[in-house]
Design a protein around this motif. Structure first.
Motif: not given
Length: 286
Positions: A27-34, A42-50
């Protein structure tokens, strides 16, 4: 272990395998900021690293797809603000499937934005329960109510922004992929296509899982897309494509053949798993 090194493991065991997906370090690895960025138009990526989350913007409001983990919501919200967009202008929250690593942040994001949640009937039941029904080994997530239930082919519109739903069950009962057009490019936000520990033979909770997978593969084969996106960045080589984009390759995410290759790969793995499950001896209680 960095998120990029998990691609093979995730494909083999899928994001829903309890021994891996619910591990605290995972979970920590998935949730690293990106850092957020424009994918195309008009499509943007706003997720985390994983864990992917996508913002589709328009002059009359925006649409956000997926909420990541519960702990991902503040990162997604910060990414939207970093791009210069206001949370209050997000009109709809969509979902690709109702596992904890995609639905977990929806309740918080709904509070932050005031947006309506749009979901399939299967997703809505899981959201209301705060867990993936029939999969007791998976982690739960904050409960949240769907404001609108959609069916195959339904449209979500915010001014000129239009997203179309392609029902894509199998990985879950309520899985859905979404499509839109951005600066003339057909974009698909594809749900997970892995079996992910889902019983395909004789499951009393989801007996039509195998048939649903087959129908999903047919629907997606009939779909054309110039840009293939998924809700785990490794599944569409996001890091590599983003690096190419930063190096000056404006069309780094454009690949009209990728959807077909992804479906081929998923269907092959599904067929092998279905055969393996048919060969397994039946337990006495089945």
């Amino acid at each position: 272990m960095r998120a990029a090194s998990l691609a093979g493991l995730l494909w083999a065991f899928s994001v829903a395998t309890p021994a891996h997906a619910q591990d605290a370090q995972q979970r920590i690895e998935w949730n690293r900021p990106f850092a957020p960025f424009r994918v195309v138009g008009n499509v943007y990526y706003v997720g985390t690293e994983g864990l992917s989350a996508f913002l589709i913007t328009g002059p009359r409001g925006h649409v956000l797809i997926d909420g990541g983990l519960p702990e991902s919501a503040p990162i997604i919200a910060a990414n939207i603000r970093t791009l210069g967009f206001a949370l209050r202008d997000v009109r709809y929250l969509l979902l690709n499937h109702s596992h904890f690593d995609h639905a977990g942040g929806l309740a918080a994001l709904k509070r932050l934005t005031g947006a309506q949640i749009v979901a399939t009937a299967g997703e809505a039941a899981d959201l209301a329960a705060g867990k993936t029904l029939g999969r007791p080994t998976l982690a739960g997530f904050p409960k949240v109510r769907a404001d609108r239930i959609i069916v195959d082919g339904a449209r979500v519109r915010v001014g000129p922004v239009v997203l179309a739903a392609i029902l894509s069950p199998g990985h879950t009962r309520g899985g859905v992929s979404w499509t839109t057009v951005a600066t003339g490019k057909r974009v698909i936000f594809a749900t997970s296509l892995t079996v992910a520990g889902q019983p395909l033979v004789g499951d009393p909770v989801y007996p039509q899982a195998a048939a649903d997978f087959a129908a999903t593969f047919r629907r997606l084969r009939a779909t054309k897309a110039d840009v293939f996106l998924n809700f785990h960045p490794d599944f569409f080589d996001m890091a590599k494509k983003r690096a190419a984009q930063l190096a000056g390759k404006a069309d780094a995410f454009v690949d009209p053949g990728e959807l077909t290759r992804q479906v081929d790969r998923a269907e092959s793995a599904f067929t092998q798993e279905l055969s393996a499950q048919h060969r397994q001896p039946k337990s006495p209680d089945r």
